[in-house]
Design an enzyme around this catalytic site. Sequence first.
Site, PDB file in Angstrom:
ATOM      1  N   LYS A 192      -9.753  10.737   3.810  1.00  0.00           N
ATOM      2  CA  LYS A 192      -9.502  10.527   5.250  1.00  0.00           C
ATOM      3  C   LYS A 192      -8.125  11.118   5.545  1.00  0.00           C
ATOM      4  O   LYS A 192      -7.093  10.520   5.214  1.00  0.00           O
ATOM      5  CB  LYS A 192      -9.521   9.028   5.559  1.00  0.00           C
ATOM      6  CG  LYS A 192      -9.938   8.646   6.955  1.00  0.00           C
ATOM      7  CD  LYS A 192      -9.095   9.180   8.090  1.00  0.00           C
ATOM      8  CE  LYS A 192      -7.881   8.363   8.431  1.00  0.00           C
ATOM      9  NZ  LYS A 192      -7.002   9.017   9.427  1.00  0.00           N
ATOM     10  N   GLY A 245       1.197   6.430   2.828  1.00  0.00           N
ATOM     11  CA  GLY A 245       1.588   6.273   4.232  1.00  0.00           C
ATOM     12  C   GLY A 245       2.626   5.186   4.373  1.00  0.00           C
ATOM     13  O   GLY A 245       3.400   4.913   3.446  1.00  0.00           O
ATOM     14  N   SER A 246       2.621   4.545   5.530  1.00  0.00           N
ATOM     15  CA  SER A 246       3.672   3.574   5.844  1.00  0.00           C
ATOM     16  C   SER A 246       3.399   2.222   5.165  1.00  0.00           C
ATOM     17  O   SER A 246       2.247   1.869   4.919  1.00  0.00           O
ATOM     18  CB  SER A 246       3.738   3.379   7.354  1.00  0.00           C
ATOM     19  OG  SER A 246       2.508   2.865   7.815  1.00  0.00           O
ATOM     20  N   GLY A 250      -0.079   0.283   4.628  1.00  0.00           N
ATOM     21  CA  GLY A 250      -0.348   0.039   3.211  1.00  0.00           C
ATOM     22  C   GLY A 250      -0.742  -1.405   2.941  1.00  0.00           C
ATOM     23  O   GLY A 250      -1.645  -1.677   2.143  1.00  0.00           O
ATOM     24  N   GLU A 267       1.180   4.426  -2.083  1.00  0.00           N
ATOM     25  CA  GLU A 267       2.394   5.268  -2.148  1.00  0.00           C
ATOM     26  C   GLU A 267       3.011   5.208  -0.757  1.00  0.00           C
ATOM     27  O   GLU A 267       2.469   5.792   0.187  1.00  0.00           O
ATOM     28  CB  GLU A 267       2.030   6.721  -2.491  1.00  0.00           C
ATOM     29  CG  GLU A 267       1.044   6.911  -3.642  1.00  0.00           C
ATOM     30  CD  GLU A 267       1.593   6.496  -4.992  1.00  0.00           C
ATOM     31  OE1 GLU A 267       2.820   6.379  -5.139  1.00  0.00           O
ATOM     32  OE2 GLU A 267       0.775   6.278  -5.908  1.00  0.00           O
ATOM     33  N   CYS A 301       9.181  11.234   2.404  1.00  0.00           N
ATOM     34  CA  CYS A 301       9.297   9.826   2.027  1.00  0.00           C
ATOM     35  C   CYS A 301      10.439   9.561   1.053  1.00  0.00           C
ATOM     36  O   CYS A 301      11.084   8.527   1.108  1.00  0.00           O
ATOM     37  CB  CYS A 301       7.984   9.365   1.409  1.00  0.00           C
ATOM     38  SG  CYS A 301       7.416  10.450   0.091  1.00  0.00           S
ATOM     39  N   GLU A 400      13.320   2.999   7.626  1.00  0.00           N
ATOM     40  CA  GLU A 400      12.939   4.399   7.438  1.00  0.00           C
ATOM     41  C   GLU A 400      12.820   5.068   8.808  1.00  0.00           C
ATOM     42  O   GLU A 400      12.045   4.618   9.658  1.00  0.00           O
ATOM     43  CB  GLU A 400      11.591   4.473   6.702  1.00  0.00           C
ATOM     44  CG  GLU A 400      11.202   5.891   6.344  1.00  0.00           C
ATOM     45  CD  GLU A 400       9.850   5.956   5.616  1.00  0.00           C
ATOM     46  OE1 GLU A 400       8.929   5.217   6.005  1.00  0.00           O
ATOM     47  OE2 GLU A 400       9.737   6.759   4.678  1.00  0.00           O
TER      48      GLU A 400
HETATM   49  P1  NAD Z   1       0.629   5.811   8.529  1.00  0.00           P
HETATM   50  O1  NAD Z   1       0.675   4.659   7.616  1.00  0.00           O
HETATM   51  O2  NAD Z   1       0.788   5.581   9.976  1.00  0.00           O
HETATM   52  O3  NAD Z   1      -0.747   6.606   8.357  1.00  0.00           O
HETATM   53  C1  NAD Z   1      -1.196   7.054   7.098  1.00  0.00           C
HETATM   54  C2  NAD Z   1      -2.702   7.168   7.123  1.00  0.00           C
HETATM   55  O4  NAD Z   1      -3.241   5.873   7.309  1.00  0.00           O
HETATM   56  C3  NAD Z   1      -3.264   8.048   8.230  1.00  0.00           C
HETATM   57  O5  NAD Z   1      -4.345   8.795   7.722  1.00  0.00           O
HETATM   58  C4  NAD Z   1      -3.780   7.019   9.238  1.00  0.00           C
HETATM   59  O6  NAD Z   1      -4.852   7.492  10.014  1.00  0.00           O
HETATM   60  C5  NAD Z   1      -4.248   5.913   8.303  1.00  0.00           C
HETATM   61  N1  NAD Z   1      -4.358   4.589   8.921  1.00  0.00           N
HETATM   62  C6  NAD Z   1      -3.739   4.117  10.033  1.00  0.00           C
HETATM   63  N2  NAD Z   1      -4.124   2.852  10.292  1.00  0.00           N
HETATM   64  C7  NAD Z   1      -4.995   2.505   9.318  1.00  0.00           C
HETATM   65  C8  NAD Z   1      -5.719   1.320   9.014  1.00  0.00           C
HETATM   66  N3  NAD Z   1      -5.639   0.225   9.791  1.00  0.00           N
HETATM   67  N4  NAD Z   1      -6.494   1.301   7.915  1.00  0.00           N
HETATM   68  C9  NAD Z   1      -6.584   2.376   7.109  1.00  0.00           C
HETATM   69  N5  NAD Z   1      -5.942   3.531   7.358  1.00  0.00           N
HETATM   70  C10 NAD Z   1      -5.147   3.605   8.448  1.00  0.00           C
HETATM   71  O7  NAD Z   1       1.742   6.825   7.971  1.00  0.00           O
HETATM   72  P2  NAD Z   1       2.188   8.225   8.572  1.00  0.00           P
HETATM   73  O8  NAD Z   1       2.991   7.981   9.799  1.00  0.00           O
HETATM   74  O9  NAD Z   1       1.007   9.144   8.642  1.00  0.00           O
HETATM   75  O10 NAD Z   1       3.103   8.771   7.378  1.00  0.00           O
HETATM   76  C11 NAD Z   1       4.443   8.443   7.237  1.00  0.00           C
HETATM   77  C12 NAD Z   1       4.646   7.403   6.164  1.00  0.00           C
HETATM   78  O11 NAD Z   1       4.076   7.840   4.933  1.00  0.00           O
HETATM   79  C13 NAD Z   1       6.114   7.161   5.874  1.00  0.00           C
HETATM   80  O12 NAD Z   1       6.348   5.793   5.698  1.00  0.00           O
HETATM   81  C14 NAD Z   1       6.314   7.904   4.557  1.00  0.00           C
HETATM   82  O13 NAD Z   1       7.417   7.474   3.819  1.00  0.00           O
HETATM   83  C15 NAD Z   1       5.015   7.661   3.873  1.00  0.00           C
HETATM   84  N6  NAD Z   1       4.773   8.626   2.786  1.00  0.00           N
HETATM   85  C16 NAD Z   1       4.855   8.198   1.482  1.00  0.00           C
HETATM   86  C17 NAD Z   1       4.658   9.110   0.435  1.00  0.00           C
HETATM   87  C18 NAD Z   1       4.771   8.697  -1.015  1.00  0.00           C
HETATM   88  O14 NAD Z   1       4.376   9.458  -1.887  1.00  0.00           O
HETATM   89  N7  NAD Z   1       5.305   7.522  -1.318  1.00  0.00           N
HETATM   90  C19 NAD Z   1       4.357  10.448   0.724  1.00  0.00           C
HETATM   91  C20 NAD Z   1       4.278  10.834   2.056  1.00  0.00           C
HETATM   92  C21 NAD Z   1       4.475   9.916   3.083  1.00  0.00           C
END
Ligand code: NAD
Length: 497
Positions: A192, A245-246, A250, A267, A301, A400
Amino acid sequence: MATIAAPRLLPEVERFLATSPLASVIGGKDVVGSTGRTMNTLDPGTGAPLAEFHVLSAADVDHAVQAATRAFKASGWATMAPNERGVHLHRLADAIQKHKPIIGEIEALDAGKLRAHAEGDVQNCIDTLRYFADMAMHVQRRSVLAVAGHEAWTIRHPWGACGFIFPWNFPFLLIGWGISPALAAGNTVVIKPAEDTPLSAIYLARLAREAGLPDGVINVVAGTGAEAGAALAGHPGIRRMSFTGSPDVGRLVGEACGRNLVPVKLELGGKGAAVVFDDVDVPQTAQKLVNAITFHSGQVCCDATRWLVHRSIARQFTDECVRRMQAVKVGYQLADGTGMGPVVNAKQRERVLAYLDKGTQQGAEAVLPGGPAQVPGQDGFYVKPALLAGSLDNVAAREEIFGPVAYISTFASEDEAVAMANDTDYGLANSVWTSDLGRAARVAESMVAGNSWINAHNLFPRGVPYGGVNKSGVGGGVNSIETLFDYWRSQSVVRPL
Ligand code: NAD
């Protein structure tokens, strides 16, 4: 402001975008989904729609998990010899390599990346695929155990259909980090992508089909997080889950997996520190940290966003950084000479600007105030690099931001520096900068995070595990032999003698 004409694109990229609204790929077939809805993905550099894609529903995600499960059970993928799977994965890597300029351009347009950075991400994905394909051929999956009175061994099996949810900052690179070990281990995957950047994932699924991977081994479901993402995370047919993601999302994914007793890798975000001692080459260190915070407009990140500097060099270091940050040319991501492109969308720009306001309201000094950047002829989402300074209890030093904003604080002793670096809920990546290698190792090991780097920031040699602790992640991380083992479940077999 009027938007000037977009740059000339590669004919293959034009052709790909012209297939808009773009379909997802499930079981090897293009799928427009059951909602009848479409969304636009924007070019962050112009603010204008780049392509339209079909938005998939929870029911469509269910079909994708079923397709992945069928492929796991019946396509032969899970049972074929690792070297045979390796041939498939190298063939896919070859196909990506051949299309690298195309995927790089698609990624640059969709995510707002400079072309060289986007192509670097594509190469990274290729290298990761090859790394895990080769590793899976050489790793022993069967271990004989020396147990008195018994014949005993362990064997590792792939889990089944694995779910992957990715963010928008490194869409293609993270797909490589995520799915390569899962595929090499014999699992099938449902991806996804983020709704802001679905294009390179869709392109990959089409390439995988052309490269002859069995249908259903790689499935892509484009859609919203709230619907498609939540449906994937909570699907009982998923055998293993990975989310990048966030931390807020997470937690939701972790909860859903917990309810289904599905193992999950999370992650998450970071608030990394760079600890700079007084024995460094100040201009060189300043340059490297400015490069890191402006790389992909700070949407990284593991960035060092808290610069902890020995107080005896703080003035000089700050001046060197300001001069370099002011010299960064903010511009359209595909324009020649651009040093830093846009952030991904209007919401992200507002987030960065809001943190600058909140941080200064709470007493941080705006050493370099940043703010919106104007790029002539473009209506994209541009911000200037910013540098704040002050104490670490400031919101801009604790949360962040995910933009080109660094925060300077000073320290007087090694112990104080370590305590400051560890004064965070996150635990992803930090760096220590010093010419005293004994101190470097000591400080590196004392910082509570998944990764410590010495005299560099953002280092990813394959084979070095990468992952977070605390609010930055759980579940083992990526990019090493341990990751491959995560994608096998272990079974023991025993017979009395
Ligand atoms: P986000 O958490 O908003 O979204 C990430 C993904 O989750 C997207 O595909 C989104 O559609 C999906 N999502 C949103 N709501 C959801 C739900 N209720 N259930 C399941 N999936 C859902 O994050 P973002 O704004 O896309 O990315 C930025 C974040 O990602 C920052 O916090 C960054 O630090 C982190 N990040 C971490 C790493 C790592 O390796 N640790 C790498 C890249 C980014």
